[in-house]
Design an enzyme around this catalytic site. Structure first.
Site, PDB file in Angstrom:
ATOM      1  N   HIS A 156       0.806  -1.223   0.000  1.00 57.03           N
ATOM      2  CA  HIS A 156       0.000   0.000   0.000  1.00 57.03           C
ATOM      3  C   HIS A 156       0.839   1.273   0.000  1.00 57.03           C
ATOM      4  O   HIS A 156       0.298   2.362  -0.161  1.00 57.03           O
ATOM      5  CB  HIS A 156      -0.930   0.007   1.224  1.00 57.03           C
ATOM      6  CG  HIS A 156      -2.037  -1.001   1.105  1.00 57.03           C
ATOM      7  ND1 HIS A 156      -3.304  -0.665   0.698  1.00 57.03           N
ATOM      8  CD2 HIS A 156      -2.062  -2.335   1.314  1.00 57.03           C
ATOM      9  CE1 HIS A 156      -4.069  -1.733   0.677  1.00 57.03           C
ATOM     10  NE2 HIS A 156      -3.338  -2.779   1.045  1.00 57.03           N
ATOM     11  N   ASP A 365       4.045   9.341  -0.895  1.00 58.48           N
ATOM     12  CA  ASP A 365       2.850   8.593  -0.493  1.00 58.48           C
ATOM     13  C   ASP A 365       2.558   7.507  -1.526  1.00 58.48           C
ATOM     14  O   ASP A 365       2.750   7.750  -2.727  1.00 58.48           O
ATOM     15  CB  ASP A 365       1.643   9.546  -0.415  1.00 58.48           C
ATOM     16  CG  ASP A 365       0.679   9.156   0.688  1.00 58.48           C
ATOM     17  OD1 ASP A 365       0.614   7.959   1.014  1.00 58.48           O
ATOM     18  OD2 ASP A 365      -0.012  10.046   1.219  1.00 58.48           O
TER      19      ASP A 365
HETATM   20  O1  F6P Z   1      -0.867   2.888   4.469  1.00 56.05           O
HETATM   21  C1  F6P Z   1      -0.247   1.929   5.207  1.00 56.05           C
HETATM   22  C2  F6P Z   1      -0.931   1.653   6.524  1.00 56.05           C
HETATM   23  O2  F6P Z   1      -0.255   0.641   7.209  1.00 56.05           O
HETATM   24  C3  F6P Z   1      -2.370   1.220   6.362  1.00 56.05           C
HETATM   25  O3  F6P Z   1      -2.513  -0.116   6.073  1.00 56.05           O
HETATM   26  C4  F6P Z   1      -2.920   1.617   7.681  1.00 56.05           C
HETATM   27  O4  F6P Z   1      -4.299   1.776   7.653  1.00 56.05           O
HETATM   28  C5  F6P Z   1      -2.220   2.929   7.936  1.00 56.05           C
HETATM   29  O5  F6P Z   1      -0.961   2.805   7.329  1.00 56.05           O
HETATM   30  C6  F6P Z   1      -2.174   3.293   9.406  1.00 56.05           C
HETATM   31  O6  F6P Z   1      -1.210   2.553  10.051  1.00 56.05           O
HETATM   32  P1  F6P Z   1      -1.287   2.009  11.537  1.00 56.05           P
HETATM   33  O7  F6P Z   1      -2.012   0.716  11.483  1.00 56.05           O
HETATM   34  O8  F6P Z   1       0.138   1.868  11.930  1.00 56.05           O
HETATM   35  O9  F6P Z   1      -2.016   3.031  12.361  1.00 56.05           O
END
Ligand code: F6P
Length: 533
Positions: A156, A365
């Site tokens: 992602h 990003d």
């Molecule tokens: O974009 C990557 C990501 O790991 C997403 O999968 C997740 O929703 C977001 O960042 C927030 O991350 P965390 O789970 O560390 O709060």
């Protein structure tokens, strides 16, 4: 076929819970419901002892299998290796990359435990879809335990060039574990090229057209730009503004009906929040005629606060906003509001629709779904303007935004000015192009496309074909614009008002007051500008 999704965090729905529209979680849940399936991952909670076995809980056609981590695992796997080593590295921030061997050992151990607990739950025809950088070695661990099912991975976030990735100790081991996947999905072609570059330079794998080839497997590497539920989010924005919920009313209250520039991001250094605040300050200094007329609302829910770099960003953003407000504010006008809390999707949709400018300026990003949400939420008759970082994956698809270099504060400041001054016809032209692209590649397209390629329904040669642009929402002229965003009211009152509106709107959209206001001298002492929506 049954679908098995594995992700770092899994939220098990409460009984009878209504799931909010939009979001990756909703898309994955609906794919799981369509095929029937299992969602496996971390509960987000910690427990004193590591889980020995796991009992899935069933909700409709979907089973959820979640495990708690021990505090030591959370520290090493999640905060340590995932978020202090991989996260900055993947975002090209070598200077912030903090590698500790015990963290890496913890990361591998959690991936091993995930594999050990998942294997007994698997069935022969399952298709397994693993998400995100926390779980890179999971397929290799599953293969080691004899799993032969199709396994896909979706990354992602960005993937850096081999030169950067190779700086990570054990980078070759980690990247070569990715050849255990059948399909590696990336957000953009650049990310796909970078991982292929890494695999061919750091491991013995070789490239054959779109595939990475080892003795065991041919792994397809492909870009799948992730989308949002465009239509669902558009409807949410319309109903949020019509319902005039408290947060939306408030933007026309304390912000005084002034023009609104909006930023919405997790409080994360990759999002460029501090640089954005500085750019807004520079914009107000360079264009003093806008002072008093426009405000920046930065919504920044805190995230990963146990990581020192995030705690530092928290402090820094308060310091910069405070300094700029003290230097530029007036007794009746605060130029910048930084709100460090999360809002409902409905409130966010309403904020976006209310904002004349969406400021999405990450330093790097993977995609950035806020850019897509901002466009989806706009009023087709009077849309706002998206200012977008060239380093967001979304910029590859959304060239009709004002594309900026977030490291160039001056360029961002000038883009804010250009956006605020942009004539309505030009805003509509850009909006329509943006909308048609994001609607054609929405979250439903993304999910079904990925699964079609993973299951071989779409041949590799045509895997990167994009759908034609989608239709944009119908415009109805200024009269419709007013009607669409007006708060819901009783039919009699609505019909009384309609005749009044028809008279008012017959003059058409009036850009002149806005321009005149922007050019006036000493605007800090001028009354509030009328809000166009
Ligand atoms: O974009 C990557 C990501 O790991 C997403 O999968 C997740 O929703 C977001 O960042 C927030 O991350 P965390 O789970 O560390 O709060």
């Amino acid at each position: 076929m049954r679908l098995v999704v594995v992700s770092n965090r899994v939220t098990v729905p409460e009984k009878g819970e209504k799931v909010a529209a939009g979001g990756l979680a909703v898309a994955l849940r609906s794919a799981l419901e369509k095929h029937g399936g299992l969602w496996f991952g971390w509960s987000g909670a910690t427990a004193a002892e590591p889980a020995g076995e796991i009992t899935p809980q069933r909700h409709g056609k979907v089973s959820y299998a979640v495990i708690d981590l021990t505090e030591a695992e959370r520290q090493s796997y999640y905060l340590g290796f995932s978020n202090r080593a991989l996260w900055p590295l993947m975002h090209y921030r070598l200077g912030l990359t903090e590698f500790q061997r015990p963290d890496y050992a913890g990361y591998l151990a959690v991936n091993r435990r995930f594999a050990r607990l998942l294997v007994p739950l698997l069935q022969p025809d399952d298709v397994i879809w693993i998400h995100d950088y926390h779980l890179i070695p999971l397929a290799a661990e599953l293969r080691r335990r004899g799993v032969t099912n199709r396994i896909g991975y979706f990354h992602h976030i960005p993937w850096p060039p081999a030169e950067v990735f190779g700086a990570l100790p054990f980078s070759s081991t980690l990247i070569s574990s990715m050849t255990a996947y059948d399909l590696i999905g990336m957000q953009t072609q650049k990310d796909a090229d970078n991982i292929v570059d890494g695999l061919t330079k750091l491991t013995a794998a070789r490239r054959e057209e779109r595939f990475i080839v080892t003795q065991q497997r041919r792994t397809l590497v492909q870009a799948f730009p992730i989308g949002i539920d465009v239509e669902g989010f558009r409807k949410l924005a319309v109903s949020s503004v019509r319902a005039a919920t408290q947060p939306i009313r408030a933007t026309t209250g304390p912000l005084g009906g002034r023009k609104l520039v909006i930023g919405v991001d997790r409080l994360d250094y990759s999002k460029g929040i501090v640089q954005r605040l500085e750019a807004f300050g520079l914009f107000l200094r360079s264009h003093p005629e806008y002072r008093g007329d426009v405000g920046l609302l930065q919504i920044a829910p805190p995230s990963r606060s146990d990581v020192p770099e995030y705690a530092e960003l928290d402090r820094q953003s308060d310091e910069v906003a405070g300094r700029l407000n003290a230097a530029l504010g007036e007794f009746d006008w605060t130029p910048i509001r930084v709100v460090k809390k999360a809002y409902s999707r409905s409130a966010l949709a309403g904020f976006y629709r209310r904002a004349q400018v969406g400021l999405v300026t990450p330093m790097r990003d993977g995609m950035n779904l806020v850019a897509k949400e901002y466009v989806a939420a706009q009023n087709p008759d009077d849309p706002g303007v998206l200012v977008l970082s060239r380093f967001a994956g979304a910029a590859q698809q959304m060239g009709e935004a004002l594309i900026v270099n977030p490291y160039d504060t001056h360029e961002v400041a000038e883009a804010i000015r250009t956006a605020l001054a942009m004539p309505r016809q030009e805003r509509i032209r850009r909006f329509e192009r943006l909308y048609s692209v994001i609607a054609a590649t929405d979250i439903a397209w993304w999910t079904s496309r990925y699964l079609a390629v993973l299951t071989g329904k779409v041949p590799a040669e045509s895997a990167d074909e994009l759908p034609p642009p989608a239709r944009v929402p119908r415009r109805g002229g200024p009269r419709r614009a007013v009607a669409e965003d007006a708060p819901a009211e009783k039919p009699a009152a609505a019909s009384r008002r309609r005749s009044l509106r028809l008279v008012k709107d017959s003059a058409g959209e009036d850009e002149a007051p806005r321009r005149k206001f922007a050019q006036a001298g000493n605007p800090a002492l001028l009354p509030n500008a009328p809000t166009p929506r």
